[in-house]
Design a protein around this motif. Structure first.
Motif, PDB file in Angstrom:
ATOM      1  N   ASP A 179      53.633  33.721  32.053  1.00  0.00           N
ATOM      2  CA  ASP A 179      54.661  34.702  31.709  1.00  0.00           C
ATOM      3  C   ASP A 179      55.342  35.163  32.999  1.00  0.00           C
ATOM      4  O   ASP A 179      55.851  34.340  33.706  1.00  0.00           O
ATOM      5  CB  ASP A 179      54.070  35.861  30.900  1.00  0.00           C
ATOM      6  CG  ASP A 179      53.439  35.360  29.602  1.00  0.00           C
ATOM      7  OD1 ASP A 179      53.984  34.389  29.041  1.00  0.00           O
ATOM      8  OD2 ASP A 179      52.409  35.903  29.180  1.00  0.00           O
ATOM      9  N   ASN A 180      55.264  36.462  33.295  1.00  0.00           N
ATOM     10  CA  ASN A 180      55.926  36.916  34.520  1.00  0.00           C
ATOM     11  C   ASN A 180      54.945  37.168  35.657  1.00  0.00           C
ATOM     12  O   ASN A 180      55.314  37.721  36.685  1.00  0.00           O
ATOM     13  CB  ASN A 180      56.767  38.158  34.232  1.00  0.00           C
ATOM     14  CG  ASN A 180      57.979  37.804  33.393  1.00  0.00           C
ATOM     15  OD1 ASN A 180      58.717  36.868  33.723  1.00  0.00           O
ATOM     16  ND2 ASN A 180      58.162  38.507  32.297  1.00  0.00           N
ATOM     17  N   ASP A 181      53.706  36.734  35.454  1.00  0.00           N
ATOM     18  CA  ASP A 181      52.729  36.851  36.539  1.00  0.00           C
ATOM     19  C   ASP A 181      52.635  35.520  37.291  1.00  0.00           C
ATOM     20  O   ASP A 181      52.837  34.451  36.709  1.00  0.00           O
ATOM     21  CB  ASP A 181      51.349  37.223  35.979  1.00  0.00           C
ATOM     22  CG  ASP A 181      51.330  38.649  35.426  1.00  0.00           C
ATOM     23  OD1 ASP A 181      52.156  39.465  35.879  1.00  0.00           O
ATOM     24  OD2 ASP A 181      50.496  38.928  34.543  1.00  0.00           O
ATOM     25  N   ILE A 182      52.342  35.645  38.570  1.00  0.00           N
ATOM     26  CA  ILE A 182      52.148  34.446  39.392  1.00  0.00           C
ATOM     27  C   ILE A 182      50.661  34.346  39.699  1.00  0.00           C
ATOM     28  O   ILE A 182      50.026  35.346  40.060  1.00  0.00           O
ATOM     29  CB  ILE A 182      52.977  34.542  40.691  1.00  0.00           C
ATOM     30  CG1 ILE A 182      54.463  34.473  40.341  1.00  0.00           C
ATOM     31  CG2 ILE A 182      52.587  33.427  41.661  1.00  0.00           C
ATOM     32  CD1 ILE A 182      55.382  34.687  41.520  1.00  0.00           C
ATOM     33  N   ILE A 183      50.129  33.157  39.531  1.00  0.00           N
ATOM     34  CA  ILE A 183      48.697  32.963  39.718  1.00  0.00           C
ATOM     35  C   ILE A 183      48.453  32.166  40.995  1.00  0.00           C
ATOM     36  O   ILE A 183      49.117  31.158  41.229  1.00  0.00           O
ATOM     37  CB  ILE A 183      48.118  32.218  38.494  1.00  0.00           C
ATOM     38  CG1 ILE A 183      48.443  33.074  37.278  1.00  0.00           C
ATOM     39  CG2 ILE A 183      46.632  31.922  38.681  1.00  0.00           C
ATOM     40  CD1 ILE A 183      47.587  32.963  36.113  1.00  0.00           C
ATOM     41  N   LEU A 184      47.515  32.667  41.807  1.00  0.00           N
ATOM     42  CA  LEU A 184      47.129  31.951  43.023  1.00  0.00           C
ATOM     43  C   LEU A 184      45.606  31.842  43.036  1.00  0.00           C
ATOM     44  O   LEU A 184      44.909  32.837  42.854  1.00  0.00           O
ATOM     45  CB  LEU A 184      47.613  32.721  44.263  1.00  0.00           C
ATOM     46  CG  LEU A 184      47.163  32.130  45.599  1.00  0.00           C
ATOM     47  CD1 LEU A 184      47.926  30.850  45.916  1.00  0.00           C
ATOM     48  CD2 LEU A 184      47.356  33.151  46.739  1.00  0.00           C
ATOM     49  N   ASP A 185      45.101  30.633  43.225  1.00  0.00           N
ATOM     50  CA  ASP A 185      43.656  30.445  43.356  1.00  0.00           C
ATOM     51  C   ASP A 185      43.313  30.417  44.839  1.00  0.00           C
ATOM     52  O   ASP A 185      43.990  29.727  45.597  1.00  0.00           O
ATOM     53  CB  ASP A 185      43.246  29.101  42.734  1.00  0.00           C
ATOM     54  CG  ASP A 185      43.362  29.137  41.218  1.00  0.00           C
ATOM     55  OD1 ASP A 185      42.724  30.008  40.608  1.00  0.00           O
ATOM     56  OD2 ASP A 185      44.111  28.307  40.653  1.00  0.00           O
TER      57      ASP A 185
ATOM     58  N   PHE B 291      42.139  39.620  41.907  1.00  0.00           N
ATOM     59  CA  PHE B 291      42.870  40.715  42.554  1.00  0.00           C
ATOM     60  C   PHE B 291      44.290  40.719  42.019  1.00  0.00           C
ATOM     61  O   PHE B 291      44.906  39.668  41.872  1.00  0.00           O
ATOM     62  CB  PHE B 291      42.904  40.517  44.077  1.00  0.00           C
ATOM     63  CG  PHE B 291      41.549  40.583  44.712  1.00  0.00           C
ATOM     64  CD1 PHE B 291      40.942  41.809  44.971  1.00  0.00           C
ATOM     65  CD2 PHE B 291      40.867  39.406  45.056  1.00  0.00           C
ATOM     66  CE1 PHE B 291      39.691  41.861  45.568  1.00  0.00           C
ATOM     67  CE2 PHE B 291      39.612  39.463  45.650  1.00  0.00           C
ATOM     68  CZ  PHE B 291      39.020  40.693  45.905  1.00  0.00           C
ATOM     69  N   ARG B 292      44.775  41.901  41.744  1.00  0.00           N
ATOM     70  CA  ARG B 292      46.132  42.007  41.200  1.00  0.00           C
ATOM     71  C   ARG B 292      47.060  42.633  42.231  1.00  0.00           C
ATOM     72  O   ARG B 292      46.810  43.741  42.689  1.00  0.00           O
ATOM     73  CB  ARG B 292      46.098  42.869  39.929  1.00  0.00           C
ATOM     74  CG  ARG B 292      47.426  42.968  39.204  1.00  0.00           C
ATOM     75  CD  ARG B 292      47.298  43.837  37.956  1.00  0.00           C
ATOM     76  NE  ARG B 292      46.637  43.121  36.876  1.00  0.00           N
ATOM     77  CZ  ARG B 292      47.276  42.477  35.894  1.00  0.00           C
ATOM     78  NH1 ARG B 292      48.596  42.454  35.875  1.00  0.00           N
ATOM     79  NH2 ARG B 292      46.609  41.869  34.953  1.00  0.00           N
TER      80      ARG B 292
ATOM     81  N   LYS C 254      54.401  41.734  42.616  1.00  0.00           N
ATOM     82  CA  LYS C 254      54.641  40.532  43.411  1.00  0.00           C
ATOM     83  C   LYS C 254      54.853  39.308  42.516  1.00  0.00           C
ATOM     84  O   LYS C 254      54.757  38.166  42.962  1.00  0.00           O
ATOM     85  CB  LYS C 254      53.446  40.265  44.348  1.00  0.00           C
ATOM     86  CG  LYS C 254      53.259  41.329  45.404  1.00  0.00           C
ATOM     87  CD  LYS C 254      54.191  41.075  46.578  1.00  0.00           C
ATOM     88  CE  LYS C 254      53.989  42.099  47.699  1.00  0.00           C
ATOM     89  NZ  LYS C 254      55.264  42.324  48.402  1.00  0.00           N
ATOM     90  N   GLY C 255      55.118  39.553  41.238  1.00  0.00           N
ATOM     91  CA  GLY C 255      55.329  38.441  40.308  1.00  0.00           C
ATOM     92  C   GLY C 255      56.796  38.130  40.103  1.00  0.00           C
ATOM     93  O   GLY C 255      57.630  38.343  40.989  1.00  0.00           O
TER      94      GLY C 255
ATOM     95  N   VAL D 194      45.316  36.986  41.996  1.00  0.00           N
ATOM     96  CA  VAL D 194      44.608  36.122  42.943  1.00  0.00           C
ATOM     97  C   VAL D 194      43.207  35.873  42.394  1.00  0.00           C
ATOM     98  O   VAL D 194      42.413  36.806  42.257  1.00  0.00           O
ATOM     99  CB  VAL D 194      44.553  36.770  44.343  1.00  0.00           C
ATOM    100  CG1 VAL D 194      43.863  35.837  45.325  1.00  0.00           C
ATOM    101  CG2 VAL D 194      45.956  37.130  44.816  1.00  0.00           C
ATOM    102  N   TYR D 195      42.923  34.637  42.055  1.00  0.00           N
ATOM    103  CA  TYR D 195      41.632  34.256  41.481  1.00  0.00           C
ATOM    104  C   TYR D 195      40.723  33.748  42.584  1.00  0.00           C
ATOM    105  O   TYR D 195      41.093  32.862  43.334  1.00  0.00           O
ATOM    106  CB  TYR D 195      41.818  33.116  40.458  1.00  0.00           C
ATOM    107  CG  TYR D 195      42.319  33.611  39.128  1.00  0.00           C
ATOM    108  CD1 TYR D 195      43.600  34.133  39.005  1.00  0.00           C
ATOM    109  CD2 TYR D 195      41.490  33.566  38.000  1.00  0.00           C
ATOM    110  CE1 TYR D 195      44.049  34.593  37.789  1.00  0.00           C
ATOM    111  CE2 TYR D 195      41.941  34.017  36.782  1.00  0.00           C
ATOM    112  CZ  TYR D 195      43.209  34.536  36.681  1.00  0.00           C
ATOM    113  OH  TYR D 195      43.660  34.992  35.482  1.00  0.00           O
TER     114      TYR D 195
END
Ligand SMILES: [Zn+2]
Ligand SMILES: [Zn+2]
Length: 380
Positions: A262-268, A305-306, A310-311, A329-330
């Protein structure tokens, strides 16, 4: 609720083609709005025609028998649909005087078709928006004749066949009396005009294929597959008819690190055991640039971590945005596999401090359950 077509015509379901035709003739004569005295003649006549239209056509009848009215409705997913047509002999005339289905209509200039062009943008461009130059082919007004379709110095003239009306009227004698039948003029195809000297550049269409470049403003927050409508930038219409629209279809390239939900950005990210156990300050990328993230001591795999705001900007249907999603941040803690001699000695020392044995986990919420909770919106 429409009546059953067999009931409308008063025939059994196994009626022959002849029976159906006979029943239709009889009812049509009775209910034709021009001659009938019945108060609801027009509605009945329409119903009778509709029923006959389907039951007289073997294909449509078969679909109707199998699927009911849905099987013969236009756009129902079954090919064909109810168009008027397939009528025989004398019955065509009904439609020229009734309800318009077969009535010839003077055909105006055709509006332009829509065009669809795909453009590929980067992940960051999808987040922040970009001005993109796109190149595509479309029909434009012919430069040589200015869209008239006639060679320069000549002009189209009134069709002599239909005298400019675009339709041919014929009077026929039928069992209901004289009826006027109109059809599209074959000479001018309903335009009412003929072109004795067609333009050599466009062949008389008044339109010309052109390769064009257009600068398109792509708003922030677009996602894969979104279509941006740009009014009037499709094919030109015939002789001044409105242009079609252009649809720019967005394709987003995959990013090296970031994914989008959606409007979140995911970073591992991966932390080593020492970072996870002792805590650390690490530098991580965001779409706004690198930021420092504080890892508390005792951070586990699966921790999220949220980073608020920043999305991706939330794109509204009017092209503006309101606020931004977050970056998530996963964390994955990595257990080392190729220890140096020194590390090995240190781990062995460490091991003694922990003692041995296995601690069975209580039947609580493990990593995967917590992940599931997270995706369902309940953050751990
Ligand atoms: Zn031309
Ligand atoms: Zn004509």
């Amino acid at each position: 609720m429409a009546r059953d077509y067999y009931d409308v015509l008063g025939v059994p379901r196994n009626a022959s083609k002849e029976d159906i035709k006979r029943a239709f003739r009889k009812l049509a004569r009775e209910y034709h709005p021009d001659v009938s005295q019945h108060p609801d003649a027009e509605a009945r006549f329409k119903e009778i025609n509709e029923a006959y239209e389907v039951l007289s056509d073997e294909d449509k009848r078969a679909r109707y028998d199998r699927f009911g009215p849905a099987g013969v409705q236009a756009g129902s997913g079954f090919s064909g649909g109810v168009g008027f047509g397939g009528f025989e002999e004398i019955f065509e005339e009904f439609f020229s005087t009734f309800g318009g289905a077969r009535t010839a209509r003077r055909r105006g200039p055709r509006p332009g078709e829509d065009r669809r062009v795909t453009t590929t943008i980067t992940f960051e461009e999808a987040v922040f928006g970009v001005e993109k130059e796109i190149e595509f082919e479309r029909l434009e007004v012919c430069e040589a004749c200015g869209g008239s379709g006639a060679e320069l110095g000549t002009s189209p003239m009134r069709c002599p066949e239909c005298r400019g009306t675009g339709e041919i009227r014929q009077v026929q004698q039928t069992f209901l009396g004289a009826m006027v039948r109109t059809s599209t003029c074959p000479r001018c195809a309903g335009r009412g005009e003929v072109n004795p000297t067609p333009c050599r550049t466009c062949g008389g269409s008044g339109l010309q294929r052109k390769q064009v470049k257009l600068s398109v403003q792509i708003p922030p927050g677009v996602r894969e597959g979104l279509q941006i409508q740009i009014r009037g930038e499709g094919d030109a219409g015939e002789r001044g008819a409105p242009n079609g629209n252009l649809y720019v279809v967005i394709q987003v390239k995959e990013h090296k690190f970031f994914k989008r939900k959606d409007n979140d950005i995911i970073l591992d990210i991966t932390l080593n055991v020492a970072q996870a156990a002792l805590g650390d300050r690490v530098i991580i990328p965001t779409v706004d640039g690198d930021v420092e993230l504080t890892i508390p001591a005792g951070t586990q795999t699966g921790k999220v971590f949220r980073l608020r705001g920043k999305g991706v900007p939330r794109l509204r249907s009017d092209g503006t945005t309101s606020g931004r999603g977050d970056q998530l941040v996963y964390v994955q803690v990595e257990i080392p596999t190729n220890l140096t001699v020194e590390q090995r000695e240190l781990f062995e020392k460490l091991a003694k401090t922990f003692g041995g044995g296995v601690q069975p986990q209580s039947n609580g919420r493990g990593f995967f359950e917590r992940m599931m909770d997270f995706f369902q919106g309940e953050q751990s």
